[in-house]
Design a protein around this motif. Sequence first.
Motif, PDB file in Angstrom:
ATOM      1  N   ASP A 248       6.381  20.087  -4.632  1.00 37.03           N
ATOM      2  CA  ASP A 248       7.241  19.910  -3.454  1.00 37.03           C
ATOM      3  C   ASP A 248       6.551  20.413  -2.193  1.00 37.03           C
ATOM      4  OD1 ASP A 248       9.635  18.928  -4.848  1.00 37.03           O
ATOM      5  OD2 ASP A 248       9.660  20.927  -5.745  1.00 37.03           O
ATOM      6  N   ARG A 269      -3.566  14.238   1.506  1.00 33.39           N
ATOM      7  CA  ARG A 269      -2.733  13.243   2.187  1.00 33.39           C
ATOM      8  C   ARG A 269      -3.165  11.809   1.838  1.00 33.39           C
ATOM      9  NH1 ARG A 269       0.802  14.821   6.416  1.00 33.39           N
ATOM     10  NH2 ARG A 269       2.044  16.458   5.453  1.00 33.39           N
ATOM     11  N   HIS A 272      -1.148  11.574  -1.384  1.00 37.31           N
ATOM     12  CA  HIS A 272       0.300  11.680  -1.176  1.00 37.31           C
ATOM     13  C   HIS A 272       0.562  11.871   0.320  1.00 37.31           C
ATOM     14  CE1 HIS A 272       0.998  12.028  -5.501  1.00 37.31           C
ATOM     15  NE2 HIS A 272       0.059  12.945  -5.555  1.00 37.31           N
ATOM     16  N   PRO A 273       0.753  10.785   1.054  1.00 40.38           N
ATOM     17  CA  PRO A 273       0.858  10.852   2.523  1.00 40.38           C
ATOM     18  C   PRO A 273       1.987  11.735   3.044  1.00 40.38           C
ATOM     19  CG  PRO A 273       0.502   8.592   1.795  1.00 40.38           C
ATOM     20  CD  PRO A 273       0.757   9.389   0.563  1.00 40.38           C
ATOM     21  N   ASP A 274       3.044  11.939   2.259  1.00 37.13           N
ATOM     22  CA  ASP A 274       4.196  12.699   2.755  1.00 37.13           C
ATOM     23  C   ASP A 274       4.304  14.094   2.151  1.00 37.13           C
ATOM     24  OD1 ASP A 274       5.097  10.568   4.363  1.00 37.13           O
ATOM     25  OD2 ASP A 274       6.043   9.612   2.624  1.00 37.13           O
ATOM     26  N   LEU A 275       3.294  14.534   1.411  1.00 36.63           N
ATOM     27  CA  LEU A 275       3.388  15.832   0.739  1.00 36.63           C
ATOM     28  C   LEU A 275       3.344  16.969   1.771  1.00 36.63           C
ATOM     29  CD1 LEU A 275       3.511  17.418  -1.900  1.00 36.63           C
ATOM     30  CD2 LEU A 275       1.026  17.223  -2.058  1.00 36.63           C
ATOM     31  N   PRO A 276       4.359  17.846   1.802  1.00 30.57           N
ATOM     32  CA  PRO A 276       4.367  18.957   2.764  1.00 30.57           C
ATOM     33  C   PRO A 276       3.241  19.952   2.485  1.00 30.57           C
ATOM     34  CG  PRO A 276       6.574  18.545   1.910  1.00 30.57           C
ATOM     35  CD  PRO A 276       5.625  17.763   1.050  1.00 30.57           C
ATOM     36  N   GLN A 294       0.766  17.062  12.856  1.00 28.15           N
ATOM     37  CA  GLN A 294       1.190  16.007  11.944  1.00 28.15           C
ATOM     38  C   GLN A 294       2.527  16.355  11.296  1.00 28.15           C
ATOM     39  OE1 GLN A 294      -1.692  14.082   9.472  1.00 28.15           O
ATOM     40  NE2 GLN A 294      -3.440  14.991  10.543  1.00 28.15           N
ATOM     41  N   GLU A 295       3.158  15.357  10.725  1.00 26.84           N
ATOM     42  CA  GLU A 295       4.457  15.546  10.094  1.00 26.84           C
ATOM     43  C   GLU A 295       4.324  16.401   8.828  1.00 26.84           C
ATOM     44  OE1 GLU A 295       7.542  14.470  11.017  1.00 26.84           O
ATOM     45  OE2 GLU A 295       6.629  13.834  12.912  1.00 26.84           O
ATOM     46  N   LYS A 296       5.344  17.223   8.588  1.00 23.27           N
ATOM     47  CA  LYS A 296       5.451  18.035   7.371  1.00 23.27           C
ATOM     48  C   LYS A 296       4.243  18.955   7.175  1.00 23.27           C
ATOM     49  CE  LYS A 296       8.414  14.729   4.929  1.00 23.27           C
ATOM     50  NZ  LYS A 296       8.612  13.942   3.678  1.00 23.27           N
ATOM     51  N   PHE A 316      10.853  23.656   5.532  1.00 23.85           N
ATOM     52  CA  PHE A 316      10.575  22.362   4.930  1.00 23.85           C
ATOM     53  C   PHE A 316      11.819  21.745   4.263  1.00 23.85           C
ATOM     54  CE2 PHE A 316       6.270  24.141   5.104  1.00 23.85           C
ATOM     55  CZ  PHE A 316       5.571  23.068   5.619  1.00 23.85           C
TER      56      PHE A 316
END
Length: 318
Positions: A248, A269, A272-276, A294-296, A316
Motif C-alpha cells: 500500500d 513507478r 506501478h504508476p500509482d504506488l504511494p 508528483q502525485e502520491k 496517504f
Amino acid sequence: TNSADAETHRIISNACKKGRDVVKSLVQFAKPTLANQGPLKIQTLLAEVRVLLQNTTGSRIQLVEAFDSEALWIQGDAGSISGAVMNLALNGIDAMPRGGTLTLRAKPQPPTWVEISVEDSGEGIPPEILDRVTEPFFTTKPVGKGTGLGLSSAHGVIKAHGGSLEISTHPGSGTTVRILLPRIATPEAKIPTPVPARGAPLKLLIVDDDEDVRRVTLAMLTALGHTVGVVDSGEAALAQLQAGMVPDLVILDQNMPGMDGEETFLNIRALHPDLPILFASGQLDITELNILKQEKVAAIQKPFSLQELNEKIHQFRA
C-alpha cells in the motif's frame, strides 16, 4: 569497449555515492540536526521506546522500566532523543544473543539534570576498546552487520542537547550507558495535538540500506499494527515488486549505495504508476526535492518519531 566503459562508470559512480554517504554520516555525527525541539516528558518517550523494542525482541529479552514517579521534562528533539536511546538499547540487545534483561531507567539528578540509563546484562565491553566505542565507524560487528555509527551518533545527539554520555561496563556481567540532560520545569498543560486514528492495517515496504534504521522503522510500523516487508536496497525492492508484491506504501531511503532513492522511485513507478511513496532522508532540504511534486509522494526527515511517522502514513489515507 562500450560495455567496459559502462562498467567503469558504474564502479566510479557507486564509489562516489558511498563517499557522499560517509561524509553525510560524519556531518550528522559532528553536528546533528535538531529540527523539531520542544518540551519532552522523559517517561513518555522511554515508554514509547519500550513498546517499539517489545515488537522486535520477542520473549528472549526481558524489558524492564524503572521510572521515577516525579515528572521529568527536557527540551529537545523527540525523534533524535528517541533514536539515540533506541540505538543504545539495540546495542544492548545485540550484546545478549542468548537472552537477558534490558532496563530503561529515568530519575532526577540534582540540581538541574535528568538521568536516563540503558542497562543490559550482556557480555560487556572489553576494557581495551572501551575508549573507542563512541568513535564514528568503530564497530565489533561483522562486515555488513553495522556501520559503527549507532553509538557515536547517539553521543553526538546527546552533546547537541547540552548533555553528556558515560559508559560503565564489566566484561561478562553487562554494560550501563548513562545520559545526563538539562532538566526543565514542567510546562503548562496544553491541549494535545490529536494523533490520527490508525485505520485499517496497511501492507508496507521499507527500503533502507542502514540496518539500525530498518530495525527501528520496522518496530514502529509493527507497533502501529501494519504488515511490513523490509529490504536493504533499491534492487531488492524491485525484485520484490517484480515477484508480485504490491504494498500500500513504500517507505524509501533517499540516499543508498547502488540504486539511490530517486532511481528506485522511477523504476517502481514504471511498474506501478500509482504506488504511494514516502521518501525518508536525513537531508535538511528533503522537502524541496522536485520529485515530491508528483502525485502520491511525500517526505519525512530522519530521525522521526512514532507520531510523526503515523501522521505521514495517515496523509496517504486522506
